[in-house]
Design a protein around this motif. Structure first.
Motif, PDB file in Angstrom:
ATOM      1  N   GLN A   5       0.831  -1.209   0.000  1.00  0.00           N
ATOM      2  CA  GLN A   5       0.000   0.000   0.000  1.00  0.00           C
ATOM      3  C   GLN A   5       0.864   1.256   0.000  1.00  0.00           C
ATOM      4  N   ASP A   6       1.975   1.234   0.717  1.00  0.00           N
ATOM      5  CA  ASP A   6       2.904   2.373   0.701  1.00  0.00           C
ATOM      6  C   ASP A   6       3.420   2.614  -0.721  1.00  0.00           C
ATOM      7  N   VAL A   7       3.800   1.541  -1.399  1.00  0.00           N
ATOM      8  CA  VAL A   7       4.308   1.657  -2.777  1.00  0.00           C
ATOM      9  C   VAL A   7       3.210   2.198  -3.685  1.00  0.00           C
ATOM     10  N   ALA A  25      -0.882 -12.305 -12.239  1.00  0.00           N
ATOM     11  CA  ALA A  25      -1.804 -11.690 -11.293  1.00  0.00           C
ATOM     12  C   ALA A  25      -1.133 -11.209 -10.006  1.00  0.00           C
ATOM     13  N   THR A  26       0.148 -11.521  -9.813  1.00  0.00           N
ATOM     14  CA  THR A  26       0.816 -11.113  -8.575  1.00  0.00           C
ATOM     15  C   THR A  26       1.938 -10.109  -8.774  1.00  0.00           C
ATOM     16  N   THR A  27       2.266  -9.778 -10.025  1.00  0.00           N
ATOM     17  CA  THR A  27       3.324  -8.804 -10.292  1.00  0.00           C
ATOM     18  C   THR A  27       2.691  -7.488 -10.723  1.00  0.00           C
ATOM     19  N   LEU A  28       2.721  -6.522  -9.816  1.00  0.00           N
ATOM     20  CA  LEU A  28       2.135  -5.203 -10.051  1.00  0.00           C
ATOM     21  C   LEU A  28       3.185  -4.317 -10.717  1.00  0.00           C
ATOM     22  N   VAL A  29       2.841  -3.803 -11.897  1.00  0.00           N
ATOM     23  CA  VAL A  29       3.757  -2.971 -12.667  1.00  0.00           C
ATOM     24  C   VAL A  29       3.177  -1.568 -12.777  1.00  0.00           C
ATOM     25  N   PHE A  30       3.985  -0.583 -12.448  1.00  0.00           N
ATOM     26  CA  PHE A  30       3.579   0.818 -12.563  1.00  0.00           C
ATOM     27  C   PHE A  30       4.172   1.379 -13.840  1.00  0.00           C
ATOM     28  N   LYS A  31       3.317   2.033 -14.632  1.00  0.00           N
ATOM     29  CA  LYS A  31       3.749   2.576 -15.916  1.00  0.00           C
ATOM     30  C   LYS A  31       3.346   4.042 -16.039  1.00  0.00           C
ATOM     31  N   TYR A  37       8.064   1.871 -14.963  1.00  0.00           N
ATOM     32  CA  TYR A  37       9.048   2.562 -14.132  1.00  0.00           C
ATOM     33  C   TYR A  37       9.222   1.918 -12.757  1.00  0.00           C
ATOM     34  N   ALA A  38       8.322   1.018 -12.367  1.00  0.00           N
ATOM     35  CA  ALA A  38       8.459   0.322 -11.090  1.00  0.00           C
ATOM     36  C   ALA A  38       7.647  -0.966 -11.141  1.00  0.00           C
ATOM     37  N   LEU A  39       8.115  -1.972 -10.410  1.00  0.00           N
ATOM     38  CA  LEU A  39       7.328  -3.186 -10.280  1.00  0.00           C
ATOM     39  C   LEU A  39       7.577  -3.831  -8.935  1.00  0.00           C
ATOM     40  N   THR A  40       6.560  -4.554  -8.475  1.00  0.00           N
ATOM     41  CA  THR A  40       6.624  -5.201  -7.185  1.00  0.00           C
ATOM     42  C   THR A  40       5.782  -6.466  -7.214  1.00  0.00           C
ATOM     43  N   VAL A  47       8.549  -7.034   1.217  1.00  0.00           N
ATOM     44  CA  VAL A  47       8.153  -6.358  -0.014  1.00  0.00           C
ATOM     45  C   VAL A  47       9.410  -5.823  -0.691  1.00  0.00           C
ATOM     46  N   THR A  48       9.470  -5.987  -2.008  1.00  0.00           N
ATOM     47  CA  THR A  48      10.547  -5.386  -2.794  1.00  0.00           C
ATOM     48  C   THR A  48       9.909  -4.572  -3.904  1.00  0.00           C
ATOM     49  N   VAL A  49      10.630  -3.571  -4.362  1.00  0.00           N
ATOM     50  CA  VAL A  49      10.193  -2.794  -5.521  1.00  0.00           C
ATOM     51  C   VAL A  49      11.418  -2.548  -6.395  1.00  0.00           C
ATOM     52  N   SER A  50      11.265  -2.816  -7.679  1.00  0.00           N
ATOM     53  CA  SER A  50      12.352  -2.576  -8.627  1.00  0.00           C
ATOM     54  C   SER A  50      12.081  -1.268  -9.348  1.00  0.00           C
ATOM     55  N   VAL A  51      13.127  -0.452  -9.489  1.00  0.00           N
ATOM     56  CA  VAL A  51      13.013   0.861 -10.122  1.00  0.00           C
ATOM     57  C   VAL A  51      14.159   1.074 -11.097  1.00  0.00           C
ATOM     58  N   LYS A  52      13.911   1.940 -12.047  1.00  0.00           N
ATOM     59  CA  LYS A  52      14.922   2.286 -13.047  1.00  0.00           C
ATOM     60  C   LYS A  52      15.877   3.328 -12.462  1.00  0.00           C
ATOM     61  N   VAL A  53      17.175   3.197 -12.782  1.00  0.00           N
ATOM     62  CA  VAL A  53      18.190   4.153 -12.320  1.00  0.00           C
ATOM     63  C   VAL A  53      19.193   4.394 -13.440  1.00  0.00           C
TER      64      VAL A  53
END
Length: 118
Positions: A5-7, A25-31, A37-40, A47-53
């Motif tokens: 929820q924080d993410v 159904a379990t990999t949430l991707v933010f676009k 640009y982010a996925l969790t 909880v992990t979140v991957s981000v572009k750098v």
């Protein structure tokens, strides 16, 4: 900042951010503008979140923080995975998510940015 929820709150506050499930159904991707640009993982513990750098930033971040590792199943030069177990400062997590969004926006065409008002 340690929950999905924080993410979702941080990503949802960014301009034109969209939640998608393109892989499963379990990999949430933010676009933004159709670009990731982010996925969790919704079932991650912790909880992990991957981000572009930027590649040079990724190296420095990984060296400075044990909770930041190369992007899981992603290009290791351009992505990092943040482990949200309380060891990374909330401000750093928020900054890295916002910066990932900004990197993707900067990579859009001028016309695409103009269409979004960015």
């Amino acid at each position: 900042m340690q929950s999905i929820q924080d993410v979702r709150t941080v990503c949802g506050a960014l301009p034109h951010s969209q939640e998608t499930f393109p892989f499963d159904a379990t990999t949430l991707v933010f676009k933004v503008a159709g670009k990731m640009y982010a996925l969790t993982a919704l079932d991650g513990d912790p909880v992990t979140v991957s981000v572009k750098v930027r590649p040079e930033d990724g190296e420095a971040l990984r060296a400075a923080h044990p909770g930041i590792t190369p992007g899981y199943h992603l290009n290791k030069r351009h992505w990092v995975t943040l482990t949200l177990d309380g060891t990374l400062p909330d401000g750093l997590i928020r900054f890295l998510i916002a910066d990932s969004h900004a990197l993707v926006v900067r990579g859009l065409t001028r016309a695409a940015r103009a269409d979004l008002g960015l």
